[in-house]
Scaffold this motif. Sequence first.
Motif, PDB file in Angstrom:
ATOM      1  N   ALA A 270      99.470   6.098   5.891  1.00  0.00           N
ATOM      2  CA  ALA A 270     100.391   5.176   6.555  1.00  0.00           C
ATOM      3  C   ALA A 270      99.586   4.052   7.191  1.00  0.00           C
ATOM      4  O   ALA A 270      98.385   4.168   7.419  1.00  0.00           O
ATOM      5  CB  ALA A 270     101.198   5.898   7.622  1.00  0.00           C
ATOM      6  N   ALA A 271     100.278   2.944   7.512  1.00  0.00           N
ATOM      7  CA  ALA A 271      99.619   1.845   8.216  1.00  0.00           C
ATOM      8  C   ALA A 271      99.619   2.067   9.724  1.00  0.00           C
ATOM      9  O   ALA A 271      98.876   1.398  10.444  1.00  0.00           O
ATOM     10  CB  ALA A 271     100.295   0.520   7.889  1.00  0.00           C
ATOM     11  N   ALA A 272     100.453   2.990  10.215  1.00  0.00           N
ATOM     12  CA  ALA A 272     100.548   3.238  11.653  1.00  0.00           C
ATOM     13  C   ALA A 272     101.308   4.536  11.875  1.00  0.00           C
ATOM     14  O   ALA A 272     101.910   5.091  10.940  1.00  0.00           O
ATOM     15  CB  ALA A 272     101.255   2.089  12.361  1.00  0.00           C
TER      16      ALA A 272
ATOM     17  N   HIS B   6     105.277  -0.036  12.507  1.00  0.00           N
ATOM     18  CA  HIS B   6     105.397  -0.707  11.210  1.00  0.00           C
ATOM     19  C   HIS B   6     104.720   0.102  10.115  1.00  0.00           C
ATOM     20  O   HIS B   6     103.645   0.667  10.326  1.00  0.00           O
ATOM     21  CB  HIS B   6     104.809  -2.127  11.251  1.00  0.00           C
ATOM     22  CG  HIS B   6     103.310  -2.182  11.244  1.00  0.00           C
ATOM     23  ND1 HIS B   6     102.574  -2.343  10.081  1.00  0.00           N
ATOM     24  CD2 HIS B   6     102.405  -2.088  12.246  1.00  0.00           C
ATOM     25  CE1 HIS B   6     101.281  -2.359  10.375  1.00  0.00           C
ATOM     26  NE2 HIS B   6     101.147  -2.204  11.682  1.00  0.00           N
ATOM     27  N   HIS B   7     105.380   0.184   8.941  1.00  0.00           N
ATOM     28  CA  HIS B   7     104.847   0.890   7.778  1.00  0.00           C
ATOM     29  C   HIS B   7     104.377   2.296   8.143  1.00  0.00           C
ATOM     30  O   HIS B   7     103.359   2.776   7.647  1.00  0.00           O
ATOM     31  CB  HIS B   7     103.694   0.104   7.144  1.00  0.00           C
ATOM     32  CG  HIS B   7     104.048  -1.281   6.717  1.00  0.00           C
ATOM     33  ND1 HIS B   7     103.845  -2.382   7.524  1.00  0.00           N
ATOM     34  CD2 HIS B   7     104.584  -1.762   5.567  1.00  0.00           C
ATOM     35  CE1 HIS B   7     104.244  -3.483   6.893  1.00  0.00           C
ATOM     36  NE2 HIS B   7     104.703  -3.129   5.692  1.00  0.00           N
ATOM     37  N   ALA B   8     105.150   2.956   9.024  1.00  0.00           N
ATOM     38  CA  ALA B   8     104.762   4.283   9.517  1.00  0.00           C
ATOM     39  C   ALA B   8     105.366   5.355   8.620  1.00  0.00           C
ATOM     40  O   ALA B   8     106.211   6.150   9.043  1.00  0.00           O
ATOM     41  CB  ALA B   8     105.214   4.462  10.963  1.00  0.00           C
TER      42      ALA B   8
ATOM     43  N   HIS C 272     101.635  -2.346   3.140  1.00  0.00           N
ATOM     44  CA  HIS C 272     101.078  -3.317   4.092  1.00  0.00           C
ATOM     45  C   HIS C 272      99.950  -4.123   3.443  1.00  0.00           C
ATOM     46  O   HIS C 272      99.935  -5.367   3.502  1.00  0.00           O
ATOM     47  CB  HIS C 272     100.569  -2.549   5.304  1.00  0.00           C
ATOM     48  CG  HIS C 272      99.970  -3.372   6.395  1.00  0.00           C
ATOM     49  ND1 HIS C 272     100.547  -4.534   6.896  1.00  0.00           N
ATOM     50  CD2 HIS C 272      98.816  -3.191   7.123  1.00  0.00           C
ATOM     51  CE1 HIS C 272      99.790  -5.019   7.860  1.00  0.00           C
ATOM     52  NE2 HIS C 272      98.737  -4.239   8.006  1.00  0.00           N
ATOM     53  N   VAL C 273      99.002  -3.451   2.803  1.00  0.00           N
ATOM     54  CA  VAL C 273      97.856  -4.135   2.200  1.00  0.00           C
ATOM     55  C   VAL C 273      98.304  -5.016   1.043  1.00  0.00           C
ATOM     56  O   VAL C 273      97.816  -6.145   0.869  1.00  0.00           O
ATOM     57  CB  VAL C 273      96.800  -3.107   1.757  1.00  0.00           C
ATOM     58  CG1 VAL C 273      95.727  -3.759   0.885  1.00  0.00           C
ATOM     59  CG2 VAL C 273      96.152  -2.456   2.974  1.00  0.00           C
ATOM     60  N   SER C 274      99.242  -4.536   0.238  1.00  0.00           N
ATOM     61  CA  SER C 274      99.710  -5.317  -0.900  1.00  0.00           C
ATOM     62  C   SER C 274     100.339  -6.633  -0.440  1.00  0.00           C
ATOM     63  O   SER C 274     100.032  -7.703  -0.980  1.00  0.00           O
ATOM     64  CB  SER C 274     100.732  -4.505  -1.696  1.00  0.00           C
ATOM     65  OG  SER C 274     101.312  -5.273  -2.721  1.00  0.00           O
ATOM     66  N   GLN C 275     101.218  -6.569   0.568  1.00  0.00           N
ATOM     67  CA  GLN C 275     101.851  -7.796   1.062  1.00  0.00           C
ATOM     68  C   GLN C 275     100.815  -8.724   1.685  1.00  0.00           C
ATOM     69  O   GLN C 275     100.858  -9.943   1.487  1.00  0.00           O
ATOM     70  CB  GLN C 275     102.948  -7.472   2.068  1.00  0.00           C
ATOM     71  CG  GLN C 275     103.697  -8.688   2.602  1.00  0.00           C
ATOM     72  CD  GLN C 275     104.336  -9.490   1.483  1.00  0.00           C
ATOM     73  OE1 GLN C 275     105.037  -8.948   0.634  1.00  0.00           O
ATOM     74  NE2 GLN C 275     104.108 -10.797   1.463  1.00  0.00           N
ATOM     75  N   MET C 276      99.881  -8.165   2.409  1.00  0.00           N
ATOM     76  CA  MET C 276      98.831  -8.991   3.003  1.00  0.00           C
ATOM     77  C   MET C 276      97.979  -9.670   1.930  1.00  0.00           C
ATOM     78  O   MET C 276      97.588 -10.833   2.081  1.00  0.00           O
ATOM     79  CB  MET C 276      97.938  -8.137   3.912  1.00  0.00           C
ATOM     80  CG  MET C 276      98.558  -7.782   5.257  1.00  0.00           C
ATOM     81  SD  MET C 276      97.403  -6.812   6.268  1.00  0.00           S
ATOM     82  CE  MET C 276      96.053  -7.975   6.487  1.00  0.00           C
TER      83      MET C 276
END
Length: 355
Positions: free
Chosen positions: A155-157, A161-163, A171-175
């Motif tokens: 998970a990102a958190a 968010h993105h938990a 998260h990484v893909s959108q970034m």
Amino acid sequence: MNFLTIASLKNEAGEQALAAAVDAELQSRSQRQTKTGKPYLVLTFADATGSFSLNAWSDAPLFDAASSLPDGTVMRLDAEWTQNTYGVNATNVAWERLTGDALEVFYAGDAATAEKQRRDWDTITGLCASVNDPRLHALADHFLKEFGPRFRRAAAARKNHHARRGGLIEHVSQMMRTADAVCTAYPRLNRDLLLVGVLFHDCGKLWENQYRERGFTQDYSLHGEMLGHIPLGIELVNKLWRDVADSPAGRGWLPLEPATETVRLHLLHLIASHHGEYQFGSPALPRTPEAIALHHIDNLDAKLEMMADVYANSNELAEGIYEKQFPLPANLVEPLPSFEPLPAVAAAPPRGELF
């Protein structure tokens, strides 16, 4: 029976009771007391789409059942659901443990979430393949091959968010998509460095926010608790860098410019500074254009994900005004829809002409 995912339940439940069944994994339970000393349990449940907490009062049958169930138990909760400022509530709860085929279907996860995360993985691998610097390209490739399955589970958190399982991939893909677009607007940015910086900025969360190979319970680890994802990320990148530098691919790095050690240092700086400020856990402040860009791209994606959750799940205080949720700074207002031009109307033929 009306079956819902947790995300759908949060989206649909409101003040009026909603009869539905939800399949969910018991993540944890903690015993609390009311002001009058009456015990109750706070139960946290999760599935592929998210999580929620539910209070089980001591005089309710769910209290005794949940007290004896081990964490990780997958249950079907059939209830009348409501949602208010304090979260999701359930009355007239019936439950059963999932077994057999039903349990396998649950572990397979929500099909729409799985398909989105598959596309996000393809985005990450595709953009990493486009990196020109052979050192950063080799490092990214080594990471994806060595830690791909673990990366796809993280998970990102833990909240905000993105938990969710696979949230780090989203998260990484959108970034990375955003970073790629920003580099077209600011061509002086080092695209290779920024893309790979995005890939690795949260790589320590493979230990801090990790899931088991099977299920939707986010575990805790001593490494995550005692170090945190930024020091873990720096340590991981240094280890992977040594692996690649000692491989046949690394033998031709010596004459490359900019110097290999400088490239490594700039990448580590992106990980160290991506929270932007000391008070938010960064051991260093952003000191390069790529570090500034990464910090704001990270913050932008996190904030927009939080806002999407508020629009989907928060109470409306008035028409178009949504109740504030931490850590956003204020109540949200319904966003302005995009302008849609009216369809073109065919011009009338000149008077006296029929064709």
